[in-house]
Design a protein around this motif. Structure first.
Motif, PDB file in Angstrom:
ATOM      1  N   ASP A 108       0.836  -1.198   0.000  1.00  0.00           N
ATOM      2  CA  ASP A 108       0.000   0.000   0.000  1.00  0.00           C
ATOM      3  C   ASP A 108       0.874   1.252   0.000  1.00  0.00           C
ATOM      4  O   ASP A 108       0.622   2.213  -0.747  1.00  0.00           O
ATOM      5  CB  ASP A 108      -0.921  -0.021   1.219  1.00  0.00           C
ATOM      6  N   SER A 109       1.919   1.252   0.806  1.00  0.00           N
ATOM      7  CA  SER A 109       2.828   2.401   0.872  1.00  0.00           C
ATOM      8  C   SER A 109       3.629   2.556  -0.416  1.00  0.00           C
ATOM      9  O   SER A 109       3.834   3.675  -0.900  1.00  0.00           O
ATOM     10  CB  SER A 109       3.782   2.242   2.062  1.00  0.00           C
ATOM     11  N   VAL A 110       4.085   1.437  -0.979  1.00  0.00           N
ATOM     12  CA  VAL A 110       4.854   1.492  -2.228  1.00  0.00           C
ATOM     13  C   VAL A 110       3.980   2.014  -3.362  1.00  0.00           C
ATOM     14  O   VAL A 110       4.415   2.857  -4.164  1.00  0.00           O
ATOM     15  CB  VAL A 110       5.417   0.100  -2.577  1.00  0.00           C
ATOM     16  N   LEU A 111       2.740   1.551  -3.429  1.00  0.00           N
ATOM     17  CA  LEU A 111       1.814   2.002  -4.469  1.00  0.00           C
ATOM     18  C   LEU A 111       1.573   3.500  -4.374  1.00  0.00           C
ATOM     19  O   LEU A 111       1.629   4.219  -5.386  1.00  0.00           O
ATOM     20  CB  LEU A 111       0.492   1.241  -4.340  1.00  0.00           C
ATOM     21  N   ALA A 112       1.314   3.985  -3.168  1.00  0.00           N
ATOM     22  CA  ALA A 112       1.060   5.416  -2.976  1.00  0.00           C
ATOM     23  C   ALA A 112       2.282   6.243  -3.377  1.00  0.00           C
ATOM     24  O   ALA A 112       2.152   7.307  -3.996  1.00  0.00           O
ATOM     25  CB  ALA A 112       0.683   5.688  -1.526  1.00  0.00           C
ATOM     26  N   THR A 113       3.469   5.758  -3.034  1.00  0.00           N
ATOM     27  CA  THR A 113       4.699   6.483  -3.387  1.00  0.00           C
ATOM     28  C   THR A 113       4.913   6.513  -4.895  1.00  0.00           C
ATOM     29  O   THR A 113       5.264   7.556  -5.464  1.00  0.00           O
ATOM     30  CB  THR A 113       5.915   5.834  -2.699  1.00  0.00           C
ATOM     31  N   ALA A 114       4.699   5.382  -5.552  1.00  0.00           N
ATOM     32  CA  ALA A 114       4.888   5.309  -7.003  1.00  0.00           C
ATOM     33  C   ALA A 114       3.915   6.235  -7.733  1.00  0.00           C
ATOM     34  O   ALA A 114       4.295   6.935  -8.677  1.00  0.00           O
ATOM     35  CB  ALA A 114       4.726   3.867  -7.481  1.00  0.00           C
ATOM     36  N   VAL A 115       2.666   6.236  -7.297  1.00  0.00           N
ATOM     37  CA  VAL A 115       1.664   7.101  -7.930  1.00  0.00           C
ATOM     38  C   VAL A 115       1.989   8.565  -7.663  1.00  0.00           C
ATOM     39  O   VAL A 115       1.873   9.421  -8.549  1.00  0.00           O
ATOM     40  CB  VAL A 115       0.249   6.745  -7.435  1.00  0.00           C
ATOM     41  N   SER A 116       2.420   8.872  -6.444  1.00  0.00           N
ATOM     42  CA  SER A 116       2.796  10.253  -6.100  1.00  0.00           C
ATOM     43  C   SER A 116       3.942  10.731  -6.994  1.00  0.00           C
ATOM     44  O   SER A 116       3.927  11.867  -7.490  1.00  0.00           O
ATOM     45  CB  SER A 116       3.216  10.337  -4.630  1.00  0.00           C
ATOM     46  N   HIS A 117       4.937   9.882  -7.188  1.00  0.00           N
ATOM     47  CA  HIS A 117       6.085  10.229  -8.028  1.00  0.00           C
ATOM     48  C   HIS A 117       5.638  10.474  -9.474  1.00  0.00           C
ATOM     49  O   HIS A 117       6.054  11.448 -10.122  1.00  0.00           O
ATOM     50  CB  HIS A 117       7.114   9.098  -7.974  1.00  0.00           C
ATOM     51  N   HIS A 118       4.786   9.599  -9.966  1.00  0.00           N
ATOM     52  CA  HIS A 118       4.265   9.726 -11.330  1.00  0.00           C
ATOM     53  C   HIS A 118       3.526  11.051 -11.517  1.00  0.00           C
ATOM     54  O   HIS A 118       3.754  11.772 -12.504  1.00  0.00           O
ATOM     55  CB  HIS A 118       3.321   8.560 -11.628  1.00  0.00           C
ATOM     56  N   LEU A 119       2.647  11.394 -10.595  1.00  0.00           N
ATOM     57  CA  LEU A 119       1.875  12.633 -10.702  1.00  0.00           C
ATOM     58  C   LEU A 119       2.779  13.855 -10.576  1.00  0.00           C
ATOM     59  O   LEU A 119       2.609  14.848 -11.292  1.00  0.00           O
ATOM     60  CB  LEU A 119       0.783  12.661  -9.630  1.00  0.00           C
ATOM     61  N   TYR A 120       3.732  13.791  -9.662  1.00  0.00           N
ATOM     62  CA  TYR A 120       4.644  14.918  -9.457  1.00  0.00           C
ATOM     63  C   TYR A 120       5.423  15.235 -10.733  1.00  0.00           C
ATOM     64  O   TYR A 120       5.608  16.401 -11.096  1.00  0.00           O
ATOM     65  CB  TYR A 120       5.604  14.597  -8.317  1.00  0.00           C
ATOM     66  N   LEU A 121       5.881  14.194 -11.428  1.00  0.00           N
ATOM     67  CA  LEU A 121       6.670  14.398 -12.638  1.00  0.00           C
ATOM     68  C   LEU A 121       5.822  14.840 -13.824  1.00  0.00           C
ATOM     69  O   LEU A 121       6.267  15.640 -14.652  1.00  0.00           O
ATOM     70  CB  LEU A 121       7.412  13.106 -12.993  1.00  0.00           C
ATOM     71  N   ASN A 122       4.610  14.322 -13.920  1.00  0.00           N
ATOM     72  CA  ASN A 122       3.803  14.539 -15.117  1.00  0.00           C
ATOM     73  C   ASN A 122       2.843  15.722 -15.033  1.00  0.00           C
ATOM     74  O   ASN A 122       2.313  16.146 -16.069  1.00  0.00           O
ATOM     75  CB  ASN A 122       3.018  13.263 -15.441  1.00  0.00           C
TER      76      ASN A 122
END
Length: 258
Positions: A72-86
């Protein structure tokens, strides 16, 4: 190993022999992951439901719940990173809202079923239809946790970006309709009270990734507004906010997610 632990292990083995726990071989695991796992035991654990818990030498139950917490934590971090970059022009609130929409439980459930994870899950067959719909989303999170332990964060993030997000984007419109019914609830309420309801778009983005802004008017009076990455999402958020405002004077109005 204590006598109690030995007895528990015997019972668990007997259950599996009697077919009480479904056990789909992980033959499709490489196809689902897109790479070959190093330590298969992480993935076996990721697909072990609590109803088929194993028992260690200390008598502790072993299932996928701890991996779910990690994933759950890894998923949230990955999605956060994706949104931050895009979406560099989005503020914190906009990023948080979009992330919440992408990692919500109903989304994970639908994505997990589309990936076929429900066919790989080991659970007690006696439970039948009593399995929670959230079981499948939990399994997806446990799988992400297993990838993190087996391959590290970068591989886990790649799995989210290449396997999970494309499915979410494919299913997004239907997921909005399945998981939120605020607009229909609001329409039902105004019809019961013989009022006029209108949704007006206040803002439509001129560039990709911008936000739509919608306002709700009841009998010509603005009640609320909402934002979203598309018109449907903006309508739903505006309707949700309107229901919350109306509920202050009419507590019978339902407002929770369906």
């Amino acid at each position: 190993m204590s006598v109690i632990s030995m007895i528990r292990n015997i019972i668990e083995r007997a259950k599996r022999l009697l077919g009480l726990c479904s056990e789909e071989p992980l033959l499709r695991l490489g196809e689902v992951l897109g790479f070959e796992p190093r330590n298969i035991s992480y993935y076996q654990l990721a697909f072990t439901h609590s109803s088929c818990s194993l028992t260690d030498e200390m008598g502790q139950r072993i299932n996928n719940e701890r991996l779910e917490y990690l994933g759950d934590s890894v998923l949230a971090t990955a999605v956060s990173h994706h949104l931050y970059l895009n979406y560099p022009h989005w503020n914190e609130g906009e990023l948080s809202k979009r992330r919440g929409a992408m990692v919500k439980r109903a989304v994970n459930n639908a994505v997990a079923k589309r990936m076929g994870l429900h066919k790989m899950l080991r659970y007690n067959r006696e439970m039948g239809q009593r399995l929670s719909p959230d079981t499948y989303g939990n399994t997806l999170e446990a799988l992400i946790g297993a990838i993190f332990l087996d391959q590290g964060y970068l591989q886990a993030e790649m799995f989210v970006l290449t396997k999970v997000l494309p499915l979410f984007q494919e299913l997004e419109d239907s997921l909005v309709e399945q998981t939120t019914n605020y607009k229909s609830l609001l329409l039902e309420w105004v019809q019961q009270h013989h009022l006029d309801l209108d949704f007006k778009m206040l803002q439509e983005p001129k560039r990709s990734g911008g936000l739509f802004v919608c306002a709700v008017y009841i009998d010509g009076k603005r009640i609320s507004s909402g934002r979203g990455s598309n018109k449907k999402e903006a309508h739903q958020e505006a309707a949700h906010a309107a229901l919350a405002a109306l509920r202050k004077v009419d507590p019978t109005i339902p407002i929770s997610d369906s």
